[in-house]
Scaffold this active site. Structure first.
Site: not given
Length: 89
Positions: A18, A36
């Protein structure tokens, strides 16, 4: 302008996927978010110029150094222009 929702499967959590995606999104000047999911996948919603979004999709197919991307599902959506930046959620 283009908007896509991406689901990335593989070893994509706990490998700075990320954070690196956010850096790449900022470089490409696309907006949206990445997060997530409970099932171990990563979801990204990306908006921007067609070429830049396509480059971001290509990045997601590889990911950062320690990631292992097994599958990338790309879903085209109607562009909305609802984001000002690319966020980690």
């Amino acid at each position: 302008m283009k908007r896509v929702r991406i689901y990335v499967s593989g070893q994509v959590q706990g490998v700075f996927y990320r954070a690196n995606a956010q850096k790449e999104a900022e470089r490409l000047k696309v907006t949206g978010y990445i997060r997530n999911l409970q099932d171990g996948r990563v979801e990204a919603l990306i908006e921007g110029e067609d070429l830049c979004v396509n480059k971001m999709i290509q990045w997601c197919e590889v990911g950062p150094k320690y990631a292992r991307v097994d599958k990338v599902e790309v879903i085209n959506e109607q562009y909305k222009g609802e984001f000002k930046e690319f966020l980690i959620r």
